[in-house]
Design a protein around this motif. Structure first.
Motif, PDB file in Angstrom:
ATOM      1  N   UNK A   1       5.205  18.435 -22.012  1.00  0.00           N
ATOM      2  CA  UNK A   1       4.257  18.672 -20.927  1.00  0.00           C
ATOM      3  C   UNK A   1       2.920  19.168 -21.473  1.00  0.00           C
ATOM      4  N   UNK A   2       2.978  20.084 -22.457  1.00  0.00           N
ATOM      5  CA  UNK A   2       1.739  20.603 -23.035  1.00  0.00           C
ATOM      6  C   UNK A   2       0.964  19.484 -23.735  1.00  0.00           C
ATOM      7  N   UNK A   3       1.702  18.616 -24.455  1.00  0.00           N
ATOM      8  CA  UNK A   3       1.030  17.490 -25.129  1.00  0.00           C
ATOM      9  C   UNK A   3       0.391  16.559 -24.107  1.00  0.00           C
ATOM     10  N   UNK A   4       1.101  16.314 -22.993  1.00  0.00           N
ATOM     11  CA  UNK A   4       0.557  15.442 -21.953  1.00  0.00           C
ATOM     12  C   UNK A   4      -0.708  16.046 -21.349  1.00  0.00           C
ATOM     13  N   UNK A   5      -0.693  17.343 -21.065  1.00  0.00           N
ATOM     14  CA  UNK A   5      -1.875  17.998 -20.504  1.00  0.00           C
ATOM     15  C   UNK A   5      -3.053  17.923 -21.466  1.00  0.00           C
ATOM     16  N   UNK A   6      -2.782  18.124 -22.755  1.00  0.00           N
ATOM     17  CA  UNK A   6      -3.846  18.032 -23.748  1.00  0.00           C
ATOM     18  C   UNK A   6      -4.408  16.613 -23.831  1.00  0.00           C
ATOM     19  N   UNK A   7      -3.514  15.619 -23.767  1.00  0.00           N
ATOM     20  CA  UNK A   7      -3.969  14.221 -23.824  1.00  0.00           C
ATOM     21  C   UNK A   7      -4.818  13.881 -22.605  1.00  0.00           C
ATOM     22  N   UNK A   8      -4.420  14.392 -21.430  1.00  0.00           N
ATOM     23  CA  UNK A   8      -5.192  14.114 -20.219  1.00  0.00           C
ATOM     24  C   UNK A   8      -6.579  14.760 -20.311  1.00  0.00           C
ATOM     25  N   UNK A   9      -6.635  16.001 -20.770  1.00  0.00           N
ATOM     26  CA  UNK A   9      -7.929  16.677 -20.922  1.00  0.00           C
ATOM     27  C   UNK A   9      -8.831  15.906 -21.878  1.00  0.00           C
ATOM     28  N   UNK A  10      -8.240  15.448 -22.987  1.00  0.00           N
ATOM     29  CA  UNK A  10      -9.026  14.706 -23.976  1.00  0.00           C
ATOM     30  C   UNK A  10      -9.497  13.378 -23.413  1.00  0.00           C
ATOM     31  N   UNK A  11      -8.627  12.704 -22.658  1.00  0.00           N
ATOM     32  CA  UNK A  11      -8.996  11.419 -22.069  1.00  0.00           C
ATOM     33  C   UNK A  11     -10.113  11.586 -21.043  1.00  0.00           C
ATOM     34  N   UNK A  12     -10.063  12.676 -20.270  1.00  0.00           N
ATOM     35  CA  UNK A  12     -11.133  12.934 -19.305  1.00  0.00           C
ATOM     36  C   UNK A  12     -12.454  13.183 -20.015  1.00  0.00           C
ATOM     37  N   UNK A  13     -12.394  13.951 -21.116  1.00  0.00           N
ATOM     38  CA  UNK A  13     -13.615  14.245 -21.862  1.00  0.00           C
ATOM     39  C   UNK A  13     -14.215  12.980 -22.461  1.00  0.00           C
TER      40      UNK A  13
END
Length: 244
Positions: A219-231
């Motif tokens: 879940x933490x990896x997914x949240x980090x990937x989503x934040x990075x993708x948004x950026x």
């Protein structure tokens, strides 16, 4: 310590050997009442290791107890269980009835929790208590003991706050020590189990399983990937028209 009726006083005594003094030829004893100082020292000691709101043990004392229990478990072959308890929907109480009522609810819960040997209020995350309890054999035994424990029963019935019964429940996470676990790992596992109890519908007990930690990491990896993708502006929308 000197007791006179209902009063108890602590005296400090300083003695001097004046046997060589011809005018005295004996021992001189000076007494001083230090009751207030001792009471202040006791109060400071209590504040250092107890939560001022609920009067339960605090994080420092709990950490010490967990480390001591783990050291004892290594010598005796026993296991240690840590329980995390979190009042469900506590924010609703604060928002609807006010923080003062929320504090009194915590005090009522703290009074119920004192039935357990090592109940504490863990201030790192608001409104949380943890219980450290020696354990012997299997997780099922910890589950049965948790359901029979006084603290579990206390949160299955209304708590009395300001003369009014307040419905409440608690989500409980339990972690049992494994070989090589330190206090930090054991507490982290209990915390993960508690959040799984909340995710499963609250008002229940969940025992930590190793796969829960991997789920948390995913879940933490997914949240980090989503934040990075948004950026990086990597998300886009596709519209599928519906034609009548």
């Amino acid at each position: 310590m000197v007791e006179t009726g209902d009063r108890r006083s602590t005296l400090e005594c300083v003695g001097s050997n004046l046997t060589d003094d011809p005018a005295i030829a004996g021992l001189a004893l000076n007494f001083r009442d230090v009751s207030e100082r001792k009471a202040l020292e006791e109060q400071l000691r209590k504040l250092a290791f107890h939560d001022p709101l609920t009067l339960l043990a605090n994080r420092s004392l709990f950490w010490n107890r967990v480390e001591h229990a783990l050291a004892l478990a290594q010598r005796t072959g026993l296991r240690v269980a840590v329980m995390f308890l979190d009042l469900d929907n506590f924010k609703n109480v604060n928002d609807s009835l006010g923080h003062d009522t929320g504090d009194r609810l915590l005090q009522a819960g703290g009074a119920a929790a004192r039935e357990v040997d090592a109940a504490i209020r863990y201030r790192g995350a608001p409104r949380r208590r943890r219980v450290c309890d020696p354990a012997r054999r299997h997780r099922r035994r910890h589950r049965r003991r948790a359901h029979r424990a006084a603290i579990g029963a206390a949160f299955n019935q209304p708590l009395l706050v300001d003369g009014r019964e307040t419905e409440t429940s608690a989500s409980i996470g339990v972690a049992c020590s494994r070989s090589g676990d330190d206090a930090e790992q054991l507490l982290r596992n209990a915390d993960i189990a508690m959040y799984n109890a909340k995710a499963a519908g609250k008002a229940r007990l969940v025992v930590f399983q190793p796969h829960m930690q991997e789920q948390l990491h995913d879940r933490l990896r997914l949240e980090q990937d989503i934040d990075l993708a948004l950026a990086r502006d990597e998300f886009y929308l596709e519209f599928q028209p519906v034609v009548d």
